[in-house]
Every structure is written in structure tokens, then in C-alpha cells.
Design a protein around this motif. Structure first.
Motif, PDB file in Angstrom:
ATOM      1  N   ALA A   4       0.836  -1.196   0.000  1.00 10.60           N
ATOM      2  CA  ALA A   4       0.000   0.000   0.000  1.00 10.60           C
ATOM      3  C   ALA A   4       0.869   1.242   0.000  1.00 10.60           C
ATOM      4  N   TYR A   5       0.325   2.285  -0.612  1.00  9.48           N
ATOM      5  CA  TYR A   5       0.927   3.609  -0.504  1.00  9.48           C
ATOM      6  C   TYR A   5       0.189   4.347   0.596  1.00  9.48           C
ATOM      7  N   ILE A   6       0.945   4.935   1.499  1.00 10.05           N
ATOM      8  CA  ILE A   6       0.372   5.753   2.565  1.00 10.05           C
ATOM      9  C   ILE A   6       0.669   7.203   2.202  1.00 10.05           C
ATOM     10  N   LEU A  52      -0.631  -5.013   7.789  1.00  9.67           N
ATOM     11  CA  LEU A  52      -0.638  -3.694   7.164  1.00  9.67           C
ATOM     12  C   LEU A  52      -1.418  -2.705   8.017  1.00  9.67           C
ATOM     13  N   THR A  53      -2.591  -3.113   8.466  1.00  9.48           N
ATOM     14  CA  THR A  53      -3.420  -2.258   9.311  1.00  9.48           C
ATOM     15  C   THR A  53      -2.690  -1.877  10.593  1.00  9.48           C
ATOM     16  N   VAL A  56      -0.001   0.758   9.978  1.00  6.61           N
ATOM     17  CA  VAL A  56      -0.540   2.110   9.799  1.00  6.61           C
ATOM     18  C   VAL A  56      -1.063   2.665  11.118  1.00  6.61           C
ATOM     19  N   ARG A  61       0.723   6.085  12.452  1.00  9.97           N
ATOM     20  CA  ARG A  61      -0.134   7.146  13.010  1.00  9.97           C
ATOM     21  C   ARG A  61       0.279   7.571  14.417  1.00  9.97           C
ATOM     22  N   THR A  69      -3.339  10.364   7.614  1.00  8.02           N
ATOM     23  CA  THR A  69      -2.883   9.405   6.614  1.00  8.02           C
ATOM     24  C   THR A  69      -4.048   9.023   5.717  1.00  8.02           C
ATOM     25  N   ASN A  70      -3.720   8.641   4.492  1.00  5.86           N
ATOM     26  CA  ASN A  70      -4.692   8.133   3.534  1.00  5.86           C
ATOM     27  C   ASN A  70      -4.044   6.917   2.894  1.00  5.86           C
ATOM     28  N   THR A  71      -4.621   5.736   3.099  1.00  2.00           N
ATOM     29  CA  THR A  71      -4.028   4.490   2.639  1.00  2.00           C
ATOM     30  C   THR A  71      -4.636   4.056   1.320  1.00  2.00           C
ATOM     31  N   ILE A  73      -4.372   0.858  -0.958  1.00  2.00           N
ATOM     32  CA  ILE A  73      -3.880  -0.507  -1.090  1.00  2.00           C
ATOM     33  C   ILE A  73      -3.708  -0.826  -2.574  1.00  2.00           C
TER      34      ILE A  73
END
Length: 76
Positions: A4-6, A52-53, A56, A61, A69-71, A73
Motif C-alpha cells: 500500500a501507498y500511505i 498492514l493495518t 498504519v 499514526r 494518513t490516507n491508505t 492498497i
């Protein structure tokens, strides 16, 4: 493997501090400081969605200076 890109927004004056902290996290593969609506873009690779969760929510965070943040996937 889940990637994922954060897209991350930091507090004013904290971009470099956040950048340095992100680089030390296990599941973080790349960190880039960028221009535009976000301050940093982070590529995260994890074993599964749960990991992954956790990366983040419990690691990224929690860094002092991270505002939002905006994830995104990666699906393909």
C-alpha cells in the motif's frame, strides 16, 4: 504479500522528523518527501492485511508529527 501507498500529512516543521522515523519501521520499504496536498508518500509491504493495518494504525499514526494518513492498497 499486501502493499500500500500511505499518503501522509505532517505537522508544520515536522516533515524531516517524520521522514526519519518512518525509514526505521520494519514494513516501510520507501519514503519520499513530496509536494502537493501530502507531505510524504510511504510504500508499505506486509504479510497480510492485518499486519498492514497494524503498521498504519499502531506505528505510523503514532509518530509524533503525523497529522493524517490516507491508505491506498495496491490491487494490481
Amino acid at each position: 504479500m499486501v502493499k500500500a501507498y500511505i499518503l501522509l500529512t505532517s505537522a508544520i516543521g515536522r516533515v524531516k522528523d517524520v521522514f526519519d522515523r518512518l525509514k526505521g519501521l520494519k514494513n516501510v520499504k520507501t519514503v519520499s518527501i513530496v509536494t502537493g496536498p501530502y507531505d510524504l508518500i510511504v510504500l508499505v509491504e506486509a504479510e497480510d492485511l492485518s499486519t498492514l493495518t497494524n503498521t498504519v494504525v499502531e506505528e505510523i499514526r503514532e509518530i509524533e508529527g503525523v497529522v493524517d494518513t490516507n491508505t491506498a492498497i495496491i490491487v494490481q
